[in-house]
Design an enzyme around this catalytic site. Structure first.
Site, PDB file in Angstrom:
ATOM      1  N   ASP A   1       6.449   8.324  30.656  1.00  0.00           N
ATOM      2  CA  ASP A   1       6.780   7.288  31.641  1.00  0.00           C
ATOM      3  C   ASP A   1       5.525   7.055  32.473  1.00  0.00           C
ATOM      4  OD1 ASP A   1       8.279   5.680  33.680  1.00  0.00           O
ATOM      5  OD2 ASP A   1       9.975   6.364  32.501  1.00  0.00           O
TER       6      ASP A   1
ATOM      7  N   HIS B   1       6.943   0.993  32.618  1.00  0.00           N
ATOM      8  CA  HIS B   1       7.063   2.448  32.634  1.00  0.00           C
ATOM      9  C   HIS B   1       5.912   3.148  31.906  1.00  0.00           C
ATOM     10  CE1 HIS B   1      10.963   2.850  34.700  1.00  0.00           C
ATOM     11  NE2 HIS B   1      11.139   1.625  34.236  1.00  0.00           N
TER      12      HIS B   1
ATOM     13  N   GLU C   1      13.060  -2.423  32.667  1.00  0.00           N
ATOM     14  CA  GLU C   1      12.524  -2.858  33.960  1.00  0.00           C
ATOM     15  C   GLU C   1      11.108  -3.429  33.921  1.00  0.00           C
ATOM     16  OE1 GLU C   1      15.115   0.043  36.822  1.00  0.00           O
ATOM     17  OE2 GLU C   1      13.344   0.862  35.875  1.00  0.00           O
TER      18      GLU C   1
HETATM   19  C1  LIG Z   1      20.854  -3.168  44.935  1.00  0.00           C
HETATM   20  C2  LIG Z   1      19.388  -2.883  44.836  1.00  0.00           C
HETATM   21  O1  LIG Z   1      18.608  -3.759  44.618  1.00  0.00           O
HETATM   22  N1  LIG Z   1      19.025  -1.636  45.000  1.00  0.00           N
HETATM   23  C3  LIG Z   1      17.645  -1.197  44.892  1.00  0.00           C
HETATM   24  C4  LIG Z   1      17.564  -0.055  43.925  1.00  0.00           C
HETATM   25  O2  LIG Z   1      17.952  -0.494  42.642  1.00  0.00           O
HETATM   26  C5  LIG Z   1      16.129   0.507  43.874  1.00  0.00           C
HETATM   27  O3  LIG Z   1      16.136   1.729  43.207  1.00  0.00           O
HETATM   28  C6  LIG Z   1      15.661   1.755  41.926  1.00  0.00           C
HETATM   29  O4  LIG Z   1      16.684   1.282  41.052  1.00  0.00           O
HETATM   30  C7  LIG Z   1      16.331   1.278  39.678  1.00  0.00           C
HETATM   31  C8  LIG Z   1      17.486   0.661  38.938  1.00  0.00           C
HETATM   32  O5  LIG Z   1      17.719  -0.630  39.394  1.00  0.00           O
HETATM   33  C9  LIG Z   1      16.034   2.698  39.230  1.00  0.00           C
HETATM   34  O6  LIG Z   1      15.582   2.676  37.922  1.00  0.00           O
HETATM   35  C10 LIG Z   1      16.316   3.259  36.854  1.00  0.00           C
HETATM   36  O7  LIG Z   1      16.885   4.457  37.283  1.00  0.00           O
HETATM   37  C11 LIG Z   1      16.474   5.710  36.822  1.00  0.00           C
HETATM   38  C12 LIG Z   1      16.812   6.722  37.883  1.00  0.00           C
HETATM   39  O8  LIG Z   1      18.218   6.748  38.067  1.00  0.00           O
HETATM   40  C13 LIG Z   1      15.000   5.685  36.446  1.00  0.00           C
HETATM   41  O9  LIG Z   1      14.567   6.934  36.050  1.00  0.00           O
HETATM   42  C14 LIG Z   1      14.853   4.686  35.321  1.00  0.00           C
HETATM   43  O10 LIG Z   1      13.525   4.618  34.900  1.00  0.00           O
HETATM   44  C15 LIG Z   1      15.318   3.320  35.713  1.00  0.00           C
HETATM   45  N2  LIG Z   1      15.725   2.613  34.544  1.00  0.00           N
HETATM   46  C16 LIG Z   1      16.857   2.842  33.838  1.00  0.00           C
HETATM   47  C17 LIG Z   1      17.074   2.116  32.557  1.00  0.00           C
HETATM   48  O11 LIG Z   1      17.700   3.589  34.243  1.00  0.00           O
HETATM   49  C18 LIG Z   1      14.929   3.277  40.090  1.00  0.00           C
HETATM   50  O12 LIG Z   1      14.718   4.631  39.747  1.00  0.00           O
HETATM   51  C19 LIG Z   1      15.322   3.182  41.551  1.00  0.00           C
HETATM   52  N3  LIG Z   1      14.204   3.597  42.362  1.00  0.00           N
HETATM   53  C20 LIG Z   1      14.253   4.568  43.256  1.00  0.00           C
HETATM   54  C21 LIG Z   1      12.986   4.877  43.969  1.00  0.00           C
HETATM   55  O13 LIG Z   1      15.265   5.187  43.495  1.00  0.00           O
HETATM   56  C22 LIG Z   1      15.605   0.800  45.282  1.00  0.00           C
HETATM   57  C23 LIG Z   1      14.115   1.122  45.224  1.00  0.00           C
HETATM   58  O14 LIG Z   1      13.747   1.588  46.455  1.00  0.00           O
HETATM   59  O15 LIG Z   1      15.785  -0.348  46.098  1.00  0.00           O
HETATM   60  C24 LIG Z   1      17.140  -0.737  46.231  1.00  0.00           C
HETATM   61  O16 LIG Z   1      17.241  -1.732  47.119  1.00  0.00           O
END
Ligand SMILES: CC(=O)N[C@@H]1[C@@H](O)[C@H](O[C@@H]2O[C@H](CO)[C@@H](O[C@@H]3O[C@H](CO)[C@@H](O)[C@H](O)[C@H]3NC(C)=O)[C@H](O)[C@H]2NC(C)=O)[C@@H](CO)O[C@H]1O
Length: 586
Positions: free
Chosen positions: A244, A298, A362
């Protein structure tokens, strides 16, 4: 006093006699009821586990079988030192069969409490194994995992017969057989359920766990222990999200600098030998190892000297990606595709997979749009610098990456992508051929995307985050409060997350499901508790698609957790032991 006597009894390997016994369990209306023992009791005294073994339609089997199940009503003493396996037809899978036999004996040994030596009395057990297709030892999405199991008693032995359609079916049969053996702490004796007849096969062909080894590193021992536990509940796919943007621990011979720069340390690298060991270990446990190279987003660490990424470590990160550090491949550079071919070839060589995960998670327009070189490329191609234009750029990347994947794997193997704007059902067929691509859904189970994709004939793997993201429910790591997908998902929700219910009459397009453990906040030290026993709940959902809710499965679930702990898995505790001893009272 009772406890003291028991401890002494165990140490001396002598059992408490039935008259001295305080509690016994009685099977009443499919429940094992904890009952005070009295000197007047004339029934055979049953220990809790012995009772649970046959009381109830599925005894202590996990996952519950899907075909015919007859568990009889009797337990017979067996001599654990006299268990013999005979394979009728070994074929190309004979070595795997041998290994499955060792695992089976090992599982029987794990049923015995530490420091205890059961009485070597009882009947010998002879297991006859009949593999209908002994030459099949490769995974495929249409492999036949079915088996049947019979246990019969003769005057001088217990005869178990397992018939499997393939090695994989036979292996499942051995797991089931191991679950029919119990240590009886009243008699200090191993018992087996007799007069058994079971036929069984899974509902879904894909039953997985994703482990992300890039945000934090996991040891090979931790990975093997996970695979061991997966095999115990008949999960069959270990999805290895190996790289990643935070780290690149995959050993590369052709591009060694990716690993040298990208691994957290030289000791946090998965070498070719490590991977070969894991793949072989998994195979003999009926678990495929599915590699993912997530791209074009990623990526980051490791790629520093290539000049092939954009927005790497850009700040503030929220403007360019979903978590730090940002990083995305630059699809306009031809050299990128030479790198991809090398990565894919080395993954092909190491994993020899039947399916391949290409990521696609993403992708950020803002990241690509931060590069003048990318903007110029798009303008030259007459693509607007808007969402539609960036989809064309992504398609440009995916088409070339797909070509390299087929070349590297030397076959047109099924490819998997995460749901994204590219897989949006309104446009997906413009870019991705449904016969080539499987979509892994990570949005919610009620997302209209699911129905939209199914209506267009796409095959899906369900990892809807509202039920199957096992990293949810911990504290945030980019500030205070909770992490993005909180709250924590309990086993009940995992159990009731039915792909069939989500898919309705398109159920046949659902290949199965997968729990994801994204590892921003976990590593080898926390792994077991994050996955187990929740992954067991997923295993039964995907194996059997039960009509009942979690409540019906609760006593067996509490037991499967105990069994995992006996195997050495540090599985989370679910309820007070009182609930385990007093079925249906919590
Ligand atoms: C409602 C809204 O907009 N909320 C956002 C929130 O989504 C952001 O957090 C990030 O969200 C991503 C998903 O939309 C997330 O990525 C995925 O989650 C995994 C962890 O659970 C990661 O390891 C994966 O790589 C991602 N992809 C997949 C397929 O699962 C990401 O990890 C979240 N980031 C953080 C730092 O938590 C948030 C960011 O600050 O902002 C909110 O407002």
């Amino acid at each position: 006093m009772w406890l003291q006597r028991c401890v002494v009894a165990i140490l001396l390997t002598i059992c408490v006699s039935a008259e001295e016994l305080t509690w016994r369990w009685v099977c009443e209306k499919n429940n094992c009821v904890k009952t005070r023992n009295t000197p007047q009791n004339e029934d055979p005294v049953l220990s809790m586990e012995a009772c649970k073994m046959f009381c109830g339609e599925f005894g202590l089997l996990w996952p519950r079988p899907t075909g015919h199940v007859d568990l009889g009503n009797f337990l017979t003493k067996i001599n654990i030192n006299k268990v013999e396996l005979n394979v009728v037809n070994g074929g190309r899978s004979s070595d795997y069969m041998k290994n499955a036999g060792y695992r089976f004996k090992n599982l029987l040994a794990k049923a015995i409490p530490r420091g205890v030596t059961p009485k070597p009395t009882g009947k010998p057990v002879s297991v006859l194994i009949d593999n209908e297709n002994p030459n099949i030892k490769e995974f495929s999405l249409d492999m036949d995992e079915s088996y049947s199991l019979r246990i019969e008693v003769t005057s001088d032995s217990i005869n178990a017969t397992i018939k499997g359609a393939t090695f994989f079916g036979v292996r499942h049969g051995l797991e089931t057989l191991s679950q029919l053996v119990v240590y009886d702490d009243i008699r200090n004796q191993m018992l087996i359920v007799r007069d058994v007849s079971i036929s069984d096969k899974p509902v879904y062909p894909y039953r997985g766990i994703l482990l992300d080894t890039a945000r934090n590193f996991y040891t090979i021992d931790a990975i093997k222990a996970t695979i061991d536990a997966m095999a115990a509940v008949k999960l069959n796919t270990f999805h290895w999200h190996i790289t990643d943007s935070q780290s690149f621990p995959f050993e590369m011979s052709k591009r060694p600098e990716l690993t040298r720069l990208g691994a957290y340390s030289p000791f946090k690298v998965y070498t070719k030998n490590d991977i070969a060991e894991v793949v072989e270990y998994a195979l003999v446990r009926g678990v495929r190892v599915l590699p993912e190279f997530d791209a074009p987003a990623h990526v980051g660490e490791g790629w520093e000297d290539t000049g092939l990424t954009v927005c790497f470590k850009a700040t503030p990160w929220r403007h360019y990606c979903v978590e730090p550090p940002c990083g995305q491949l630059n699809p306009t550079r031809e050299e990128l595709y030479e790198y991809l071919e090398d990565i894919y070839s080395e993954m092909a060589e190491s994993f020899q997979p039947d399916i391949f995960h290409m990521g696609g998670d993403e992708v950020s327009e803002k990241c690509w749009n931060s590069s003048e070189e990318i903007q110029n490329f798009m303008i030259q191609n007459r693509w607007n610098l808007d969402s539609a234009g960036f989809l064309k750029l992504w398609n440009h990347f995916q088409t070339k990456a797909e070509h390299k994947a087929y070349k590297a794997f030397n076959k047109t193997l099924p490819l998997i992508l995460w749901t994204s704007t590219l897989t949006d059902y309104n446009i997906v067929d413009k870019y991705l051929d449904k016969d080539k691509y499987i979509i892994q859904v990570w949005t919610t189970g009620t997302d209209p995307q699911v129905e939209g994709l199914l209506k267009k004939g796409y095959r899906l793997i369900m990892s809807n985050y509202d039920a199957l993201y096992f990293d949810c429910g911990f504290g945030s790591w980019v500030g205070k409060g909770n992490n993005w997908c909180s709250p924590y998902i309990g086993w009940h929700k995992v159990y009731e997350n039915s792909p069939a219910a989500i898919a309705g009459h398109h159920k046949d397009l659902i290949l199965g499901g997968e729990a994801a453990l994204w590892s921003e906040q976990s590593d080898s030290a926390t792994l077991d508790g994050r996955l187990w026993p929740r992954a067991a709940a997923l295993a039964e959902r995907l194996w059997a698609e039960p009509h009942e809710d979690w409540k019906a499965a609760e006593p067996r679930m509490l037991h499967v957790r105990e069994r995992l702990v006996r195997m050495g898995v540090q599985a989370d505790s679910l309820e007070p032991e009182w609930c385990y001893q007093n079925e249906d009272q919590c």
